[in-house]
Design an enzyme around this catalytic site. Sequence first.
Site, PDB file in Angstrom:
ATOM      1  N   HIS A 268       0.835  -1.191   0.000  1.00  0.00           N
ATOM      2  CA  HIS A 268       0.000   0.000   0.000  1.00  0.00           C
ATOM      3  C   HIS A 268       0.878   1.252   0.000  1.00  0.00           C
ATOM      4  CE1 HIS A 268      -3.007  -2.925   0.743  1.00  0.00           C
ATOM      5  NE2 HIS A 268      -3.969  -2.042   0.948  1.00  0.00           N
TER       6      HIS A 268
ATOM      7  N   LYS B  15     -13.678   5.298   5.862  1.00  0.00           N
ATOM      8  CA  LYS B  15     -14.029   6.331   4.884  1.00  0.00           C
ATOM      9  C   LYS B  15     -15.531   6.352   4.634  1.00  0.00           C
ATOM     10  CE  LYS B  15     -12.745   6.023   0.489  1.00  0.00           C
ATOM     11  NZ  LYS B  15     -13.914   6.358  -0.367  1.00  0.00           N
TER      12      LYS B  15
END
Length: 923
Positions: free
Chosen positions: A149, A582
């Site tokens: 990531h 999120k």
Amino acid sequence: MNSARTQSLEDAPLREDIRLLGRILGETILEQEGREAFDVVETVRQLAVRFRRDDDGHARRRLAALLNRLSRDRTVSVVRAFSYFSHLINVAEDVHATRLERARALAGVTPGEGTMAHAVKRAVRARVAPDRVRAFFEQSTLVAVLTAHPTEVQRRSILDVELDIARLLSSPLAQSLTPEENAALGESLRAKVLTLWQTGMLRLTRLRVVDEIENGHAFFRYTFLRELPRLYLDTERVLERLMPATKPAHLAPVFRVGSWIGGDRDGNPYVNADTLEHALARGAALALGHYLDEVHLLGGELSMSTVLVKVSPALAAMSDASPDASDHRRTEPYRRALIGIYARLAATLRATAGSEALRHELGSADAYRTPDQFIADLEVIDASLKSNGAGRLAAVRLGPLIRAARIFGFHLAPVDLRQNSEVHQRVVAELLAAAGAAADYAALDEDGRIALLCAELRVPRLLHSPYATYSDETLSELEVVRRAAAMQATFGAAACPNYIISRCESVSDMLEVLVLLKEAGLFLPQVGIASQNVIPLFESIADLERAAPIMERWLSLEVARSVVNGLGNIQEVMLGYSDSNKDGGFFTSTWSLYRAEVALVELFRARGITLRLFHGRGGSVGRGGGPSYQAILAQPPGSVNGQIRLTEQGEIIASKYASPATGRRNLETLLAATFEATLLPQLAGADIQGTRAFVAAMDEISAAAHAAYRSLVYETPGFADYFFQSTPLSEIAELNIGSRPASRKATGRIEDLRAIPWVFSWAQCRVMLPGWYGFGSGVAAYRKRHGDAGLRALVTFYQSSPFLRSLLSNMDMVLAKSDLAVASRYAELVRDRRLARTVLARIRTEWELTTDALFSISGAREFLAGNPGLARSIKNRFAYLDPLNHLQVELIRRHRAGNTDERVRRGIHLSINGIAAGLRNSG
């Protein structure tokens, strides 16, 4: 002596190291950039420190004026100086942590939380039966999974120099060195800091997947290959000393390190079958290279002669079969046997990785077919040494080598496959249509899909035909599973054991993967057995709420039960921390994950199936990060149970595992936490978390927090514009820090943005919104409804609940790193000034509500009251982050105004690097 005084004395060496490194960096800037540059950097430093220390408004104005009139070249020099100083502070703090641990051990201080000694002592006090401890080490699975990531902005070249600096700082104290040695040490440090200054901090090109694979493998060289075997050996010693009834010799390899790098295709078009094979081939080269080096060194060390010692018959037979024909070694059977082992390893390297050993073998030999054959040969040497009075020689190098071979095999690390469920649906639909099995699979409802897929999974025919035409996507996906089957044939099933389904929303999403595995022979319908775990990843708030019902239906299917039984009656489920945050905000995400775990534990317990949870945690709190020890102990009772996998992502990999000493400490923390969460849940104080009152309170706070978060992020007109313009998101996307695109789709919607740049961007502008927003509104609504009694209840819950303590501790750290005064400078980048004022005012109001809630529940009066060391570290860093944030805003303003000067762009990217280093866990 009071604790503050003790802490100050303990921190004295750290302060000395920081001053030393700062002085050397200053001298380097003076030598390399000249007096004018040095004076500017020093003036900026003094003004920034004065402003932070004394809250001196005059100093702040002078600082802003000085920074605003810097030339472009001088701006880059200042950014580089403060960025490198952030890096050097990190080095000093890591060295100091290791130094303190060693000093406390030498002083006989009782090992603290996160050590196996502490964990085993707790087990002894709790009267945990030795057979339960034995079972833990025989049946558990603990895997730290490295991912690529893109939050690691640091180049490996920079990391290598910093590791050299750390080793020099870890040298003996100056008092124990001669004047000449002390001078040489100082010169070595100056040389390394000079190297750092002259090494480019930024990558010139975007990382490729093969680069990410090499970067991930570097941590095996730094730490894992040596420290993980030592952790096993040290744990055996702890058990032998504190709980000898467990008979701990030769613990099974329950703790491993896995990887997604090269196999994670979700949203990354550059990951494919070739990268999967490359990852495993390079892993094999690294593992076998390590074994070859160790066997070569053993050959130099085990020089015993049959003139003086006896050997076992098995060792003598190995010696006689050796390809070594030298008369010089005819009485040295251990060396002859090791030369034979070396030759077989070299042949294995050639066969599996297509590489040659750096030291050519003597003679030829057959390759090992499995790691077990290699281990068996090493154990012959081990048994011979021990049976003839030389067991002490086996403990130094041979023992760790045997342990390493058991842990890492020939493939080094298992590589998981991952893909999005939408891709699977398209591929399976195309295969079914081409085979005449379903003209429009996508049009079927869930029941229809399940019925069709189960029918396909009962028959041995393949859907793919060499005579049909398929899309590139379908051909690529089929090649991935076929290559995975080939890798299993080469290295064994353990090399590629897992298939993860991103955005899993239904049972059919899981069955589609079984259909694809069948195409490659990884699922055999004749016997109903799969050689890969099919793992759903539940990510959004809605998906987390549906996780247990989806798994209940999955486990009711005959084909699923057959697959689970064939995989040891274990089903793995992955939980996504980033996207749920999120989607619903920090508190609702964390609570939804907790509730999903409770429901899954109850379901699997009722079904008699072992549940293994895979936690997709990021580095920052907004992506599930925070201290691993507290996070594991805060899991619901019964959710760990000796079975846990968790991701290690981005910059956290380097901060945890680049240094062998730090890496060893972090590996032990994971093992100790899993041990305690499995065997000592009654000591975690989690009983209150199952009460109706606790659950009701958390549900109520979550609902209000969720509403507040969604109102700001998804329902405020223009919020996306505020976010994109007030953060360096677009500039972060230009950094060469990963192969994967920042967004799933090329839109300007928050929904399509990946969680990583979302969190990273908020950290850069010092809002840290994903790590706290909504909690204040949630608690305020709860207190409004329940009054003082409600607050007292929350205080009681906090004192008794590991979940709530861990959550507030993480939020405390995030709030301590936030700075809304700095954030207001970034808000000035928003073109719509009214929008900027409106959104920033809402953020500020929520920040104040959240801070009040934190202090009211925890009883603290300031941030990090319970962690003064971290509080001091953060406070000291702020003075060096302020200039970086100020210059970043100014450079972004110029860049977005159309300034094409490469120095402006480079300065922005350097500032991103420096701020990320200063905040440490920002992505």
